[in-house]
Design a protein around this motif. Structure first.
Motif, short mmCIF file in Angstrom:
data_model
loop_
_atom_site.label_atom_id
_atom_site.label_comp_id
_atom_site.label_asym_id
_atom_site.label_seq_id
_atom_site.Cartn_x
_atom_site.Cartn_y
_atom_site.Cartn_z
N LYS A 121 -17.42 38.27 -18.53
CA LYS A 121 -16.20 37.79 -19.19
C LYS A 121 -15.93 36.34 -18.83
O LYS A 121 -15.53 35.53 -19.68
CB LYS A 121 -15.01 38.66 -18.78
CG LYS A 121 -14.92 39.98 -19.54
CD LYS A 121 -13.60 40.67 -19.23
CE LYS A 121 -13.44 41.91 -20.11
NZ LYS A 121 -12.14 42.60 -19.86
N GLU A 159 -18.37 34.18 -20.79
CA GLU A 159 -18.08 34.17 -22.23
C GLU A 159 -16.91 33.25 -22.56
O GLU A 159 -16.83 32.71 -23.67
CB GLU A 159 -17.78 35.59 -22.71
CG GLU A 159 -19.02 36.48 -22.81
CD GLU A 159 -18.69 37.88 -23.29
OE1 GLU A 159 -17.53 38.31 -23.07
OE2 GLU A 159 -19.57 38.52 -23.88
N SER A 160 -16.02 33.08 -21.60
CA SER A 160 -14.84 32.24 -21.84
C SER A 160 -15.09 30.76 -21.61
O SER A 160 -14.23 29.92 -21.92
CB SER A 160 -13.68 32.70 -20.94
OG SER A 160 -14.01 32.49 -19.57
#
Length: 414
Positions: free
Chosen positions: A397, A400-401
């Motif tokens: 996560k 991905e950010s």
């Protein structure tokens, strides 16, 4: 229904009974047979009519002592062949030059191209028939004590030489052996506990491929290592965690290098590799120098911590592929801190397309380094992260950010 079942059975049976071995072409079978001891090759003549004469076309002959076939019978067998391309001998301490030389003479008379001799550290003198014999291209010496070579001789045809755990009379004997191979292109050196050479000097102007493997279990006393002067070298592979003396000359023709060593003077090593296009580097050193430019480097595999590999990015302006293998340091190790470069390296702005990071654990330092790469690599097509961390989901996560400098970059996480 029963008739249908029987009919189906009769269609299947021929397939089940098909002899797939008989469908293998002779060329492939001969290749397979070349890896077997000669006694087993001859034994295949009893398999079928096809095999009765097939073994006679094999031109690779192996004698591995202890051997059910007596050595003198093997020698007679070699003497009966019309052609001997490859001869491989693994001999116990009971053999002497009076056993070996006539056999090698017979093989040379039958156009021998490759000779391998392993003798379990018996004293061995090169047969006279090998000197000035132009057809011997590959010569492999393993686990033997080589008697010093006479003056004014030459292995004029040898292009490939393997020196595997060999004892020499002195360090100078190594230089002498290499000097009598005027056409040498490929050299493999394996050092072990049994090797008595301290400084292994490789000074061969014709050498194109060099492989060095040092398998000592612990560092011996005194100065020991390798000196390499091979200006024509194109492929260089060294794995050595034990030598304390390594000196490499300039390698202007180098294309591919794999270097896994312990080194106190990395600037000397990296300077010799500056011309390479492919580099796999595991340099166990307290630092990486900043003065080496890899102007032609296209592919880099680096086993290091972020503080070290970030220095190399600015020195490789056309780097296209970067693969990182995280080096785990001790907690609070100051050498593992990430220091962002003052300016974005040229390779990130205009060339880097493939990025991989193995053993990624998402620590603060690793995360900052990953964000920097992803944010500044404007040509990046694929970025892959491999992790065994229990926090895989959270790490993914986080990545991905991260804002990416390339709009077409595909992120892969495994």
């Amino acid at each position: 229904m029963r008739n249908q079942i029987r009919r189906r059975g009769t269609r299947r049976n021929p397939i089940c009974r098909r002899d797939t071995v008989s469908e293998i072409p002779d060329e492939l079978l001969l290749t397979i047979l070349s890896f077997l001891p000669s006694k087993d090759v001859v034994a295949t003549s009893a398999i079928s009519k096809r095999w009765k004469s097939l073994w006679k076309e094999v031109k690779t002959f192996r004698y591995d002592d202890p051997y059910p076939l007596p050595f003198n019978m093997f020698a007679l067998f070699i003497g009966s062949r019309s052609s001997v391309d490859i001869l491989q001998l693994k001999l116990s301490p009971g053999f002497s030059r009076t056993d070996i030389n006539p056999l090698v003479n017979d093989a040379v008379a039958r156009s021998l191209r490759e000779l391998r001799i392993e003798m379990l550290y018996i004293s061995f003198e090169l047969p006279q028939c090998l000197y000035f014999y132009p057809q011997l291209e590959t010569f492999i010496l393993q686990k033997l004590s080589l008697v010093d070579i006479p003056s004014n001789v030459s292995l004029i045809g040898v292009k490939k030489l393997h020196i595997l755990s060999v004892r020499f009379l002195s360090d100078e004997s190594v230089i002498k052996l290499l000097s009598i191979c005027p056409l040498l292109e490929d050299l493999v050196v394996r050092r072990s506990l049994y090797t008595n050479v301290m400084i292994f000097t490789i000074d061969v102007p014709t050498l194109k491929n060099l492989y060095i493997y040092n398998s000592w279990k612990s560092r011996p006393e005194g100065v020991h290592g390798f000196v390499v002067n091979a200006p024509s070298l194109r492929c260089f592979n060294i794995k050595d965690s034990f030598s304390n003396y390594l000196r490499f000359g300039n390698m202007p023709e180098l294309v591919k290098a794999s270097v896994n060593i312990v080194c106190d003077r990395p600037e000397d090593i990296l300077g010799s590799l500056a011309s390479t296009r492919y580099l796999s580097l595991c340099l166990q050193s307290p630092y990486l120098p900043l003065a080496t430019s890899f102007l032609f480097l296209d592919h880099l595999e680096l086993y290091s911590c972020p503080s070290q590999w970030c220095n190399l990015l600015k020195d490789a302006p056309i780097l296209r592929v970067l693969k990182l293998y995280q080096k785990h340091s001790q907690p609070n190790d100051v050498t593992d801190s990430w220091n962002q470069p003052i300016s974005v390296p040229e390779c990130l702005m205009s060339h880097l397309e493939i990025f991989e990071w193995r053993h990624y654990n998402g620590t603060d330092q690793e995360r900052e380094a990953a964000k920097y790469i992803l944010g500044n690599a404007s040509c990046l097509k694929k970025a892959s992260f491999y992790s065994k961390s229990a926090r895989k989901h959270d790490i993914l996560k986080e990545l991905e950010s991260v804002e990416r400098g390339s709009k077409t970059c595909m992120l892969v996480f495994e």
